[in-house]
Design a protein around this motif. Sequence first.
Motif, short mmCIF file in Angstrom:
data_model
loop_
_atom_site.label_atom_id
_atom_site.label_comp_id
_atom_site.label_asym_id
_atom_site.label_seq_id
_atom_site.Cartn_x
_atom_site.Cartn_y
_atom_site.Cartn_z
N VAL A 29 -2.54 7.77 -7.74
CA VAL A 29 -4.04 7.88 -7.78
C VAL A 29 -4.45 7.14 -6.38
CG1 VAL A 29 -6.32 7.15 -8.49
CG2 VAL A 29 -4.49 8.17 -10.26
N ILE A 30 -3.77 5.98 -6.09
CA ILE A 30 -4.36 5.47 -4.87
C ILE A 30 -3.88 6.15 -3.74
CG2 ILE A 30 -3.77 3.10 -3.31
CD1 ILE A 30 -3.33 1.57 -5.89
N VAL A 31 -2.81 6.57 -3.65
CA VAL A 31 -2.22 7.54 -2.37
C VAL A 31 -3.04 8.61 -2.41
CG1 VAL A 31 -0.28 8.83 -1.51
CG2 VAL A 31 -0.04 6.61 -2.57
N ASN A 32 -3.36 9.49 -3.17
CA ASN A 32 -4.00 10.62 -3.26
C ASN A 32 -5.51 10.47 -3.14
OD1 ASN A 32 -1.87 12.30 -3.94
ND2 ASN A 32 -2.17 12.19 -6.21
N ILE A 294 -4.03 15.47 -14.05
CA ILE A 294 -5.19 16.49 -13.90
C ILE A 294 -6.45 16.04 -13.83
CG2 ILE A 294 -6.06 18.59 -14.97
CD1 ILE A 294 -3.31 19.01 -13.97
N ALA A 295 -6.87 14.87 -14.69
CA ALA A 295 -7.99 14.45 -14.64
C ALA A 295 -8.37 13.74 -13.25
CB ALA A 295 -8.34 13.32 -15.77
N HIS A 296 -7.48 13.10 -12.50
CA HIS A 296 -7.76 12.43 -11.29
C HIS A 296 -8.04 13.44 -10.19
CE1 HIS A 296 -3.93 13.27 -9.19
NE2 HIS A 296 -4.49 12.44 -8.11
N ILE A 297 -7.79 14.69 -10.68
CA ILE A 297 -8.02 15.79 -9.53
C ILE A 297 -9.32 16.19 -9.98
CG2 ILE A 297 -7.37 18.14 -8.69
CD1 ILE A 297 -4.41 17.00 -9.19
N LEU A 298 -9.57 16.95 -11.22
CA LEU A 298 -10.65 17.60 -11.55
C LEU A 298 -11.91 16.67 -11.79
CD1 LEU A 298 -9.38 19.80 -14.30
CD2 LEU A 298 -9.74 20.49 -11.99
N ILE A 299 -11.74 15.69 -12.64
CA ILE A 299 -12.92 14.31 -12.56
C ILE A 299 -13.00 13.55 -11.43
CG2 ILE A 299 -14.02 12.75 -14.12
CD1 ILE A 299 -12.32 14.04 -16.39
N GLY A 300 -11.80 13.08 -11.14
CA GLY A 300 -11.78 11.73 -10.17
C GLY A 300 -12.26 12.27 -8.77
N MET A 301 -11.67 13.31 -8.10
CA MET A 301 -11.83 14.00 -6.99
C MET A 301 -13.29 14.81 -7.02
SD MET A 301 -8.07 15.04 -5.20
CE MET A 301 -6.94 13.50 -5.15
N SER A 322 -10.06 4.31 -6.42
CA SER A 322 -9.03 4.41 -7.24
C SER A 322 -8.92 3.30 -8.40
CB SER A 322 -7.68 4.14 -6.34
OG SER A 322 -7.77 5.14 -5.22
N VAL A 323 -9.28 2.28 -7.91
CA VAL A 323 -9.20 1.27 -9.07
C VAL A 323 -10.41 1.44 -10.25
CG1 VAL A 323 -9.93 -1.00 -9.74
CG2 VAL A 323 -8.47 -0.60 -7.88
N ALA A 324 -11.55 2.06 -9.86
CA ALA A 324 -12.54 2.50 -10.74
C ALA A 324 -12.15 3.56 -11.59
CB ALA A 324 -13.75 2.71 -9.91
N PHE A 325 -11.48 4.63 -10.81
CA PHE A 325 -11.02 5.89 -11.82
C PHE A 325 -9.94 5.37 -12.91
CE2 PHE A 325 -7.72 9.15 -13.02
CZ PHE A 325 -8.91 9.99 -13.28
N CYS A 326 -9.13 4.42 -12.49
CA CYS A 326 -7.90 3.95 -13.30
C CYS A 326 -8.17 3.34 -14.36
CB CYS A 326 -6.74 3.32 -12.27
SG CYS A 326 -5.97 4.46 -11.45
N ALA A 327 -9.45 2.27 -14.01
CA ALA A 327 -10.01 1.76 -15.06
C ALA A 327 -10.57 2.40 -16.24
CB ALA A 327 -11.07 0.46 -14.50
N ALA A 328 -11.41 3.44 -15.66
CA ALA A 328 -11.85 4.34 -16.56
C ALA A 328 -10.84 5.06 -17.43
CB ALA A 328 -12.69 5.28 -15.98
N ALA A 329 -9.87 5.49 -16.81
CA ALA A 329 -8.79 6.29 -17.52
C ALA A 329 -8.04 5.38 -18.37
CB ALA A 329 -7.76 6.84 -16.44
#
Length: 354
Positions: A29-32, A294-301, A322-329
Amino acid sequence: MAGVTENPISRSRLEGLDLARYLAFVGMVIVNFKIAMGAEGEQGLLGFLTSSLEGRAAATFVVLSGIGLGLAAGKRLTQTVGVTIKRAAFLLVLGLLNMTIFEADILHYYAFYFLFGVLLLALSSRWLIVVMLGLNLAFVAMILTLDYDAGWNWDDYTYAGFWTPTGFVRNLFFNGWHPVIPWLGFLLFGVVLSRQALSERRMQWMLLIVGFLTLAATQALSAYLTSIAAAVDMELVDLVSTEPVPPMPLYFLAGVGASCAIVGVCLLVENALKKAGVLDVLIPAGRQTLTLYIAHILIGMGTLEAIGLLGEQTLSQSVLASVAFCAAATVYAFFWAKAFKRGPIEALMRKLAG
């Protein structure tokens, strides 16, 4: 050829591997997000740390998939082959759909890693290592004789002709983001690891120490050879690089070292994190990495695009996102696991492909 032998590992050991999957997911996630938000090229400690994740997190994911494949086979090789081929078809369809919105998709590559990997499961570990070596040598031969830039526009990372037969095969096996040659080797390395005594403390320390030393030595060797190559011809620099594009043998070796170190440390700290209650919070996300990918693309990005944060952002902003998305995930996965055994896409794959 020797058949696959079963390596029984306790459920707690598998939780250590789930922790490693979780960490690999966070790294991806951090890289993308960094790439999507246009935060590449920054220097300093944060730049060094995030750059170190590029190609390493994804490689660790593939190694972990190989471990899972090897453990699943055990004495049920025939059953594993059938199920894996069906799941490979599922991942191919899902990945190609994902390609329509995210051109750096890895799932369709996974489909072929699994397809070829499961057909090689009956090989002994020694022969799997031979295949890994062959894949890396084959890639070197290909990059010296074929046009690695074919199809690429490196200014915006678009790939022309992907949906044509020639472009698809070229991208899949040679010059895509995660080409089967040599990336299949990471999956095969995971299969080899699955046959080791991963539940033993001695093996866990060996993975950590040998993995770290391999990574450090490879980076040092690459730096030394790069200085020599640069003085002769800059085009030679890519041949001794540990960067993921193109994936040369030193990159593969560095990826193997990084994955060993991560698996080793996760297995070593597993019991301590279990007692502290941390592991129970993290591993549900480690078991839903397909859904979360899939969620980090559709929802995150998708969210980043909606609020205008794609492109021309700082590295600090991308890491924070990235940290915010991973925490939510992590929170989502924790509560989802209270009600359901598998993530949504994992459950769909199991229903359709077994």
